[in-house]
Design a protein around this motif. Structure first.
Motif, PDB file in Angstrom:
ATOM      1  N   PRO A 188    -112.952 -50.154  21.171  1.00  0.00           N
ATOM      2  CA  PRO A 188    -114.125 -50.035  22.056  1.00  0.00           C
ATOM      3  C   PRO A 188    -114.972 -48.801  21.773  1.00  0.00           C
ATOM      4  O   PRO A 188    -116.123 -48.730  22.200  1.00  0.00           O
ATOM      5  N   SER A 189    -114.418 -47.840  21.037  1.00  0.00           N
ATOM      6  CA  SER A 189    -115.182 -46.622  20.749  1.00  0.00           C
ATOM      7  C   SER A 189    -116.150 -46.810  19.577  1.00  0.00           C
ATOM      8  O   SER A 189    -116.958 -45.931  19.289  1.00  0.00           O
ATOM      9  N   THR A 190    -116.077 -47.964  18.913  1.00  0.00           N
ATOM     10  CA  THR A 190    -116.932 -48.241  17.757  1.00  0.00           C
ATOM     11  C   THR A 190    -118.003 -49.257  18.143  1.00  0.00           C
ATOM     12  O   THR A 190    -117.683 -50.331  18.666  1.00  0.00           O
ATOM     13  N   SER A 191    -119.247 -48.937  17.896  1.00  0.00           N
ATOM     14  CA  SER A 191    -120.329 -49.868  18.228  1.00  0.00           C
ATOM     15  C   SER A 191    -120.388 -50.990  17.199  1.00  0.00           C
ATOM     16  O   SER A 191    -119.881 -50.860  16.074  1.00  0.00           O
ATOM     17  N   VAL A 192    -121.026 -52.087  17.582  1.00  0.00           N
ATOM     18  CA  VAL A 192    -121.191 -53.222  16.663  1.00  0.00           C
ATOM     19  C   VAL A 192    -122.002 -52.783  15.448  1.00  0.00           C
ATOM     20  O   VAL A 192    -121.717 -53.190  14.317  1.00  0.00           O
ATOM     21  N   GLY A 193    -122.986 -51.925  15.686  1.00  0.00           N
ATOM     22  CA  GLY A 193    -123.791 -51.434  14.571  1.00  0.00           C
ATOM     23  C   GLY A 193    -122.970 -50.642  13.572  1.00  0.00           C
ATOM     24  O   GLY A 193    -123.166 -50.744  12.357  1.00  0.00           O
ATOM     25  N   GLU A 194    -122.019 -49.841  14.090  1.00  0.00           N
ATOM     26  CA  GLU A 194    -121.155 -49.058  13.202  1.00  0.00           C
ATOM     27  C   GLU A 194    -120.249 -49.975  12.385  1.00  0.00           C
ATOM     28  O   GLU A 194    -120.007 -49.735  11.196  1.00  0.00           O
ATOM     29  N   SER A 248    -124.401 -60.071  12.447  1.00  0.00           N
ATOM     30  CA  SER A 248    -124.096 -60.967  13.568  1.00  0.00           C
ATOM     31  C   SER A 248    -124.091 -62.425  13.123  1.00  0.00           C
ATOM     32  O   SER A 248    -123.208 -63.204  13.507  1.00  0.00           O
ATOM     33  N   ARG A 278    -115.980 -59.394  21.235  1.00  0.00           N
ATOM     34  CA  ARG A 278    -115.501 -58.161  21.874  1.00  0.00           C
ATOM     35  C   ARG A 278    -115.290 -58.378  23.367  1.00  0.00           C
ATOM     36  O   ARG A 278    -114.256 -57.960  23.918  1.00  0.00           O
ATOM     37  N   SER A 294    -120.554 -59.539  19.756  1.00  0.00           N
ATOM     38  CA  SER A 294    -120.525 -59.117  21.161  1.00  0.00           C
ATOM     39  C   SER A 294    -119.642 -60.036  22.002  1.00  0.00           C
ATOM     40  O   SER A 294    -118.865 -59.571  22.853  1.00  0.00           O
ATOM     41  N   LEU A 302    -113.852 -54.322  15.709  1.00  0.00           N
ATOM     42  CA  LEU A 302    -114.474 -54.721  16.967  1.00  0.00           C
ATOM     43  C   LEU A 302    -113.513 -54.565  18.147  1.00  0.00           C
ATOM     44  O   LEU A 302    -113.952 -54.457  19.299  1.00  0.00           O
TER      45      LEU A 302
END
Length: 336
Positions: A295-301, A315, A330, A327, A292
């Motif tokens: 920043p280049s990695t989404s929460v979904g990833e 979550s 992050r 979220s 997390l």
């Protein structure tokens, strides 16, 4: 296979099996032993295990000091910069030989077969090497291998020729391999086995200096060594397997890596005061936090990498672990 016995680092051992240092018949005997003990080359590497020195005694039943010395020399000739796990990155990125030598402080992270002791002498440095096999022949093998492997690695990374030498406690063999590059820098019949590092060699510059990478790697080594001091051996190996970032793990998949039943794995962890569930949760928390922060990695990833097909479930789990949503975690660290 016991996890506390002295041995050769797993990757270094597997590389030796593919080198001319160990003949084909010996390689097959090693593989028979591994199969008997429920492991193999890949399993050793994945579980960060060591190849026990007793395997060498079984493969070479007539091993004596002379043969042990020759085998140690031959093995050291094939040491690679990648052979020594967490020590490899700082080894390559060190700025001077002195920084390379300082990495011996962290040798217990990859093997307990050899103990080192630093003995400064004016501007020079003597590094005493002691074997922990409890077998004089195996001690000779592993000390010779360790000392000469370090000299070889220094030769690979320094700009100028190294003047470091190794002094062996054991007598010179009647026959030494002529092609061995270390012959001219190996002396025998010393009062104890040691490496001699002249001041000029310690100050020599390395080929690929990267002070930032070196400092980061050493910080991680310091943390790992402190953690190892407080963490029982089997727990540490299970943790390493969980922390390798290869998705969600079940107790059965981890037990399979160690060639044991899940009930046996539970008992081993319980004997060391922990449980698979505790280790898995802490590993998931640590991996989630690290990912997390990118920043280049989404929460979904991140959720998908940890084995969650549903973002909502991830979550909820993350909030249960840390008290905040992914979220929010992050955003908070972005502000910091």
């Amino acid at each position: 296979m016991r996890t506390d016995e002295p041995g050769v680092p797993s990757l270094a051992f597997v590389q030796l099996l593919s080198s001319p240092a160990i003949d084909a018949d010996a390689v097959e005997r090693f593989r028979v032993i591994m199969a008997r003990e429920g492991t193999g080359e890949l399993a050793l590497i994945r579980t960060q295990g060591e190849a026990p020195l007793r395997w060498f005694r079984e493969v070479y039943p007539d091993l004596d000091i002379e043969q042990a010395t020759r085998l140690g020399i031959a093995c050291a000739e094939h040491a690679q910069l990648t052979s020594f796990g967490p020590l490899s990155v700082p080894l390559v990125s060190a700025c001077t030989v002195e920084e390379v030598v300082e990495l011996l402080t962290y040798l217990p992270l990859i093997t307990n077969a050899v103990t080192t002791q630093f003995q400064p002498q004016q501007d020079d440095l003597t590094i005493r090497l002691s074997g922990n096999a409890g077998d004089p022949d195996l001690d000779c093998l592993v000390v010779t291998y360790c000392g000469l492997a370090l000299l070889r690695l220094i030769d690979l990374v320094v700009v100028e020729a190294s003047e470091a030498t190794m002094h062996s406690h054991w007598p010179e063999p009647s026959v030494l391999p002529r092609e061995a590059a270390s012959r001219s820098r190996l002396e025998f019949d010393a009062p104890f086995s040691y490496l001699h590092m002249p001041a000029r060699t310690l100050q020599a510059a390395c080929r690929f200096p990267d002070p930032i990478s070196y400092e980061l790697a050493v910080t991680e080594l310091q943390q790992a060594l402190a953690c190892r001091a407080d963490t029982p051996e089997f727990t540490r190996r299970v943790w390493a397997l969980l922390d390798d970032g290869s998705g969600a793990r079940t107790i059965q998949s981890v037990a399979d890596e160690f060639s044991m039943s899940s009930s046996t794995l539970k008992r081993r962890l319980a004997a060391e005061g922990t449980s698979f569930r505790e280790l898995l949760q802490q590993s998931m928390v640590d991996r989630a936090r690290k990912r997390l922060l990118d920043p280049s990695t989404s929460v979904g990833e991140v959720a998908n990498e940890l084995g969650y097909s549903d973002l909502t479930n991830f979550s909820h789990a993350f909030k249960k672990w840390t008290g905040s949503s992914p979220s929010h975690f992050r955003r908070e660290h972005e502000v910091r």
